[in-house]
Motif scaffolding. Sequence first.
Motif, mmCIF file in Angstrom:
data_model
loop_
_atom_site.group_PDB
_atom_site.id
_atom_site.type_symbol
_atom_site.label_atom_id
_atom_site.label_comp_id
_atom_site.label_asym_id
_atom_site.label_seq_id
_atom_site.Cartn_x
_atom_site.Cartn_y
_atom_site.Cartn_z
ATOM 1 N N GLN A 189 0.820 -1.207 0.000
ATOM 2 C CA GLN A 189 0.000 0.000 0.000
ATOM 3 C C GLN A 189 0.853 1.256 0.000
ATOM 4 O OE1 GLN A 189 -1.577 -0.879 4.173
ATOM 5 N NE2 GLN A 189 -1.501 1.346 4.229
ATOM 6 N N ASP A 190 0.262 2.318 -0.541
ATOM 7 C CA ASP A 190 0.913 3.612 -0.547
ATOM 8 C C ASP A 190 0.895 4.165 0.871
ATOM 9 O OD1 ASP A 190 2.257 5.640 -1.765
ATOM 10 O OD2 ASP A 190 0.499 6.591 -2.668
ATOM 11 N N ARG A 191 1.955 4.842 1.272
ATOM 12 C CA ARG A 191 2.035 5.405 2.612
ATOM 13 C C ARG A 191 2.594 6.818 2.561
ATOM 14 N NH1 ARG A 191 1.656 1.479 6.707
ATOM 15 N NH2 ARG A 191 1.791 -0.681 5.979
ATOM 16 N N THR A 192 2.258 7.602 3.572
ATOM 17 C CA THR A 192 2.808 8.946 3.678
ATOM 18 C C THR A 192 4.182 8.885 4.334
ATOM 19 O OG1 THR A 192 1.855 9.332 5.878
ATOM 20 C CG2 THR A 192 0.476 9.880 3.973
ATOM 21 N N ARG A 193 4.926 9.978 4.202
ATOM 22 C CA ARG A 193 6.234 10.054 4.858
ATOM 23 C C ARG A 193 6.076 9.919 6.368
ATOM 24 N NH1 ARG A 193 10.608 12.111 1.625
ATOM 25 N NH2 ARG A 193 11.719 12.313 3.598
ATOM 26 N N ALA A 194 5.056 10.571 6.919
ATOM 27 C CA ALA A 194 4.854 10.519 8.372
ATOM 28 C C ALA A 194 4.565 9.100 8.835
ATOM 29 C CB ALA A 194 3.704 11.446 8.763
ATOM 30 N N ASP A 195 3.774 8.373 8.072
ATOM 31 C CA ASP A 195 3.450 6.991 8.432
ATOM 32 C C ASP A 195 4.712 6.131 8.410
ATOM 33 O OD1 ASP A 195 2.072 4.662 8.993
ATOM 34 O OD2 ASP A 195 1.520 4.301 6.911
ATOM 35 N N LEU A 196 5.499 6.266 7.374
ATOM 36 C CA LEU A 196 6.746 5.507 7.279
ATOM 37 C C LEU A 196 7.709 5.880 8.408
ATOM 38 C CD1 LEU A 196 7.344 5.682 3.427
ATOM 39 C CD2 LEU A 196 6.866 3.609 4.744
ATOM 40 N N ARG A 197 7.771 7.167 8.706
ATOM 41 C CA ARG A 197 8.667 7.632 9.773
ATOM 42 C C ARG A 197 8.271 6.990 11.107
ATOM 43 N NH1 ARG A 197 7.517 12.664 9.233
ATOM 44 N NH2 ARG A 197 9.000 12.970 7.524
ATOM 45 N N GLU A 198 6.973 6.947 11.382
ATOM 46 C CA GLU A 198 6.498 6.349 12.631
ATOM 47 C C GLU A 198 6.793 4.850 12.667
ATOM 48 O OE1 GLU A 198 4.298 4.284 15.473
ATOM 49 O OE2 GLU A 198 3.819 4.096 13.343
#
Length: 203
Positions: A73-82
């Motif tokens: 799935q596509d993810r935001t930078r913030a989601d990946l960072r967390e």
Amino acid sequence: MQIVSIESLPASKKRKRITLDTRESFILYAGEVRKIPELTPGGFLSEETWEQIRTSILMPRAKKRCLHLLEKQDRTRADLREKLTSGGYPADIAEQAIDYAASYGYVDDRRYAANYIYFHQEKKSLRRLREDLMRKGIDRDLIDECLEEASLTSDDQKIRELLEKKHYDPGQSDQKEKARMTRFLLGRGFPYDKVREALKRIS
């Protein structure tokens, strides 16, 4: 840097969390810890060894983890960072891993926001779309740009379309049905005053 503690993770005895006196921490496998003599509780970690751990172990592993998170799935930078920092990667390494994935076009907050708006615009209010994207860590200005570019229909029009899809008939609806529709529309993020006016107009 002094090593404050080396602790086994609750879910896996094979993985160890190493905490430094700089308040940084990172995770290695037990076999990796044994191969590095400096990694002992209370011991001192040289800058050279720390850099080697970062570049030879943590960075490649963080990049691989980042790409794995993006596979389904596509993810935001913030989601990946967390995800990366909660997985034991130092913040700067997590950021570099995200930049690496972004360099191949795998991470793009603008694309994420535009796609989210496209797939949810018919069922959610402008306010709810904005709030959802902000919770996902996307910059407010970027959200506003994407909302403007999407040429969205007004909340009033969306409410009318949703009422039609629900086959709402004011002539056949009692107060209980009206209250149910009000809760439904409020749940989609539409302002109460717009919901009230729409139900009054349609009736």
